[in-house]
Design a protein around this motif. Structure first.
Motif, short mmCIF file in Angstrom:
data_model
loop_
_atom_site.label_atom_id
_atom_site.label_comp_id
_atom_site.label_asym_id
_atom_site.label_seq_id
_atom_site.Cartn_x
_atom_site.Cartn_y
_atom_site.Cartn_z
N GLY A 59 -3.65 52.18 34.09
CA GLY A 59 -4.35 52.07 33.26
C GLY A 59 -4.64 52.89 32.36
N VAL A 60 -3.89 54.06 32.03
CA VAL A 60 -4.50 54.55 31.33
C VAL A 60 -3.93 53.63 29.62
CG1 VAL A 60 -3.35 56.50 29.42
CG2 VAL A 60 -3.58 56.20 31.94
N ALA A 61 -2.62 52.76 28.99
CA ALA A 61 -3.37 52.26 27.99
C ALA A 61 -4.18 51.07 28.16
CB ALA A 61 -1.58 51.98 28.01
N PHE A 103 6.35 39.15 28.14
CA PHE A 103 5.18 40.06 29.72
C PHE A 103 6.68 40.45 30.30
CE2 PHE A 103 8.18 35.63 30.38
CZ PHE A 103 8.33 36.21 31.38
N PRO A 104 5.99 42.26 30.73
CA PRO A 104 7.53 42.89 30.97
C PRO A 104 8.14 42.45 32.56
CG PRO A 104 5.62 43.72 32.23
CD PRO A 104 4.96 42.14 31.47
N HIS A 105 9.56 42.77 32.08
CA HIS A 105 10.94 42.49 33.70
C HIS A 105 11.45 43.69 34.00
CE1 HIS A 105 12.87 40.04 36.20
NE2 HIS A 105 13.94 40.12 36.09
N THR A 136 8.53 53.16 33.02
CA THR A 136 7.80 53.06 31.63
C THR A 136 8.34 51.60 30.75
OG1 THR A 136 8.06 54.24 29.75
CG2 THR A 136 10.46 53.91 30.94
N MET A 137 7.56 51.07 29.56
CA MET A 137 7.51 50.31 28.97
C MET A 137 7.73 50.56 27.79
SD MET A 137 4.97 47.52 30.05
CE MET A 137 3.29 48.23 29.35
N GLY A 138 8.13 49.60 27.00
CA GLY A 138 8.31 49.93 25.47
C GLY A 138 6.83 50.21 24.97
N MET A 176 1.29 41.16 26.88
CA MET A 176 0.32 40.46 26.43
C MET A 176 -1.10 40.30 27.11
SD MET A 176 1.50 36.49 25.69
CE MET A 176 0.98 35.87 27.56
N SER A 177 -0.67 40.52 28.49
CA SER A 177 -1.37 40.81 29.60
C SER A 177 -3.06 41.73 28.92
CB SER A 177 -0.95 40.34 30.15
OG SER A 177 -0.89 42.10 31.18
N MET A 178 -2.62 43.05 28.62
CA MET A 178 -3.34 43.53 28.34
C MET A 178 -4.12 43.72 27.23
SD MET A 178 -0.43 47.40 28.23
CE MET A 178 -2.25 47.81 26.58
N GLU A 215 -4.68 40.64 26.32
CA GLU A 215 -5.37 39.45 26.95
C GLU A 215 -6.83 39.40 27.51
OE1 GLU A 215 -2.40 35.20 27.41
OE2 GLU A 215 -2.08 36.96 29.03
N LYS A 216 -6.64 40.15 28.43
CA LYS A 216 -8.35 40.78 28.76
C LYS A 216 -9.02 41.04 28.06
CE LYS A 216 -5.68 42.80 33.13
NZ LYS A 216 -4.99 44.03 33.04
N LEU A 217 -8.99 41.44 26.83
CA LEU A 217 -9.83 41.59 25.45
C LEU A 217 -9.76 40.28 24.70
CD1 LEU A 217 -9.43 45.17 25.28
CD2 LEU A 217 -10.71 44.96 25.79
C1 COA Z 1 3.77 51.27 27.22
C2 COA Z 1 2.45 52.83 28.15
C3 COA Z 1 2.06 53.34 26.88
C4 COA Z 1 2.23 52.14 29.07
O1 COA Z 1 0.83 52.99 29.76
P1 COA Z 1 0.59 52.54 30.97
O2 COA Z 1 -0.74 53.31 30.93
O3 COA Z 1 1.27 52.82 32.14
O4 COA Z 1 -0.39 51.76 30.91
P2 COA Z 1 -0.96 50.42 32.15
O5 COA Z 1 -0.92 51.46 33.64
O6 COA Z 1 -2.99 50.39 31.55
O7 COA Z 1 -0.81 49.30 32.09
C5 COA Z 1 -0.58 47.90 31.32
C6 COA Z 1 0.01 46.60 31.92
O8 COA Z 1 1.32 47.17 31.80
C7 COA Z 1 1.86 46.40 32.65
N1 COA Z 1 3.03 47.94 32.88
C8 COA Z 1 2.71 48.98 32.77
N2 COA Z 1 3.89 49.36 32.70
C9 COA Z 1 4.99 48.62 33.80
C10 COA Z 1 6.60 48.42 34.35
N3 COA Z 1 7.13 49.59 33.64
N4 COA Z 1 6.62 48.14 34.58
C11 COA Z 1 6.41 46.35 34.36
N5 COA Z 1 4.65 46.17 34.00
C12 COA Z 1 4.33 47.60 33.83
C13 COA Z 1 0.33 46.83 33.82
O9 COA Z 1 1.22 46.38 35.14
C14 COA Z 1 -0.36 46.19 32.78
O10 COA Z 1 0.00 44.93 33.71
P3 COA Z 1 -1.68 44.04 33.81
O11 COA Z 1 -2.31 44.16 31.91
O12 COA Z 1 -1.11 42.77 33.73
O13 COA Z 1 -2.33 44.70 34.55
C15 COA Z 1 4.12 53.13 29.07
O14 COA Z 1 5.01 52.90 29.59
C16 COA Z 1 4.43 54.12 27.70
O15 COA Z 1 4.09 55.48 27.54
N6 COA Z 1 5.62 54.01 27.51
C17 COA Z 1 6.61 54.88 26.34
C18 COA Z 1 6.28 54.25 25.05
C19 COA Z 1 6.87 55.53 24.32
O16 COA Z 1 7.71 55.56 24.17
N7 COA Z 1 6.09 55.55 22.85
C20 COA Z 1 6.24 56.74 22.26
C21 COA Z 1 6.88 55.50 20.81
S1 COA Z 1 6.99 56.34 19.76
#
Ligand code: COA
Length: 263
Positions: free
Chosen positions: A144-146, A172-174, A221-223, A228-230, A232-234
């Protein structure tokens, strides 16, 4: 990279602070612990030029990388240059961002910016602000950090007078472990990987927008653009497909959406 403070064994509450001269040391500490360009690309509209174009030239100027000791001179120099470029903007009051803290330690980041230049042809809907990038320290991901950073970024924009806020997250992520295996076996551009995506990749209907495909993520990790869901919540609403980021290439037909909220 700088040593990390060990993660606590039980979850902690997160706090946030805005990027400013008072939090600059935390910003620098955070970006010494994660990968990324310290958001140079969003603050300046482009990456800083590399010191040299080829690995050979870089090694000649800075010394060769030593993988065993995790020593990558060019990467380290770029990191210092990026941090220093953003720090300079912060000192001039020209850079916005949110740091997320766990027990006093910076563990997350969100970059946002006022959109420069004249309003676009979207008229009234022209965004005044963009939320561009999230980064969470690896050991705090999926907690929940992001999401916390985003909430705080919206509040900071409101404090600055508000307006339209725009974001371009993934639809959405997959995570599908089979796809990387197929790519390793048959090649990244192989028909096997493309066929697998065609037959297995999830998609969903967004009313008024159409069918959108998931974006590939890993389970860790993800991009950097978030989901979108993050948003939408706001209360952000999808207003279209993000044509610039979305792709219809059968090897990576990932879709991103354009979202807006007036705050
Ligand atoms: C994108 C990123 C910031 C997400 O941070 P996070 O703190 O893990 O995100 P949250 O825990 O707040 O999750 C946000 C949402 O994404 C989903 N989520 C987060 N990581 C996910 C993953 N790997 N797979 C699927 N869903 C994921 C969560 O379930 C949540 O979904 P919800 O809103 O439907 O509940 C993190 O993956 C990251 O740092 N990625 C690298 C980004 C990067 O390269 N940054 C440098 C750019 S130069």
């Amino acid at each position: 990279m700088a040593p990390k403070t060990p993660s606590p064994s039980k979850p902690v509450g997160f706090t946030t602070r805005e990027l400013s001269v008072r939090t600059l040391a935390d910003f620098e500490r955070f970006f010494s612990q994660v990968h990324g360009c310290a958001c140079v690309v969003y603050y300046f509209g482009r990456h800083l030029p590399p010191v040299a174009n080829t690995a050979g030239e870089r090694a000649e100027i800075l010394g060769a990388p030593d993988r065993a000791r995790r020593h990558f001179p060019h990467r380290e120099l770029m990191r210092t240059r990026e941090q220093s470029a953003v720090s300079d903007l912060v000192r001039r009051g020209r850079a916005d961002g949110i740091l997320v803290y766990a027990a006093g330690d910076p563990v997350g980041w969100c970059q946002f910016a006022r959109v420069e230049g004249p309003p676009t042809n979207t008229g009234d809907l022209a965004p005044l602000w963009r939320i561009n990038c999230f980064t969470t320290r690896m050991d705090y991901r999926r907690q929940g950090v992001a999401t916390t950073a985003l909430k705080s970024a919206v509040a900071a924009i409101r404090k600055r007078g508000g307006g339209w806020v725009e974001a371009r997250p993934m639809a959405f992520p997959h995570y599908d472990p089979t796809l990387p295996k197929l790519r390793r076996t048959y090649g990244w551009r192989s028909p096997e990987a493309a066929d697998y995506i065609r037959d297995n990749w999830p998609s969903k209907e967004i009313p008024g927008i159409g069918r959108v495909n998931a974006c590939q993520v890993t389970n860790k990790t993800m991009g950097h653009m978030g989901t979108m869901s993050m948003f939408e919540k706001l209360g952000f609403a999808v207003v279209g497909l993000d044509e610039e980021r979305s792709s219809n290439d059968p090897r990576y037909p990932w879709h991103f959406v354009l979202m807006r909220l007036k705050v």
